[in-house]
Design an enzyme around this catalytic site. Sequence first.
Site, PDB file in Angstrom:
ATOM      1  N   VAL A  11       1.764   2.094   3.178  1.00  0.00           N
ATOM      2  CA  VAL A  11       0.858   1.621   1.920  1.00  0.00           C
ATOM      3  C   VAL A  11       2.103   1.540   0.788  1.00  0.00           C
ATOM      4  O   VAL A  11       1.977   0.816   0.093  1.00  0.00           O
ATOM      5  CB  VAL A  11       0.220   2.917   1.536  1.00  0.00           C
ATOM      6  CG1 VAL A  11      -0.459   2.956   0.287  1.00  0.00           C
ATOM      7  CG2 VAL A  11      -0.937   2.977   2.458  1.00  0.00           C
ATOM      8  N   HIS A  12       3.196   2.090   0.773  1.00  0.00           N
ATOM      9  CA  HIS A  12       4.375   2.370   0.013  1.00  0.00           C
ATOM     10  C   HIS A  12       4.919   0.706   0.153  1.00  0.00           C
ATOM     11  O   HIS A  12       5.025  -0.019  -0.838  1.00  0.00           O
ATOM     12  CB  HIS A  12       5.292   2.888   0.403  1.00  0.00           C
ATOM     13  CG  HIS A  12       6.747   3.208  -0.441  1.00  0.00           C
ATOM     14  ND1 HIS A  12       6.854   4.033  -1.259  1.00  0.00           N
ATOM     15  CD2 HIS A  12       7.559   2.169  -0.873  1.00  0.00           C
ATOM     16  CE1 HIS A  12       7.940   3.874  -1.976  1.00  0.00           C
ATOM     17  NE2 HIS A  12       8.417   2.639  -1.564  1.00  0.00           N
TER      18      HIS A  12
END
Length: 105
Positions: free
Chosen positions: A27-28
């Site tokens: 996600v990062h």
Amino acid sequence: VAQRAHIAIPFNNYITGSCAFTHKAGVHSKAVMQNPAAYEVLDPADFGVERRIELAHRLTGWNAMKQRCQDLGVQISDDQLKVATVMIKDLSDERTIGLEELDKI
């Protein structure tokens, strides 16, 4: 300057270390690829370093793998990409995977 002064820069130095501006988690990484300012208040280019998205490890996400395929000009369905990402994650638990091997998968 550090090189001339014979001072080693720690790998985890928050601006100029080798891990600075390196992103891993799925996600990062996706957020950084879409909008670098989401996780980087400083531009890595201002410090002469490049942003890196780490791929061959347990935390990699399929969006980072999709970007790698696009960079290489490889056409692959999202379903195939997700299967390959799981394979890479599993293999990275067993041993270190180089970029060349990752590209073959």
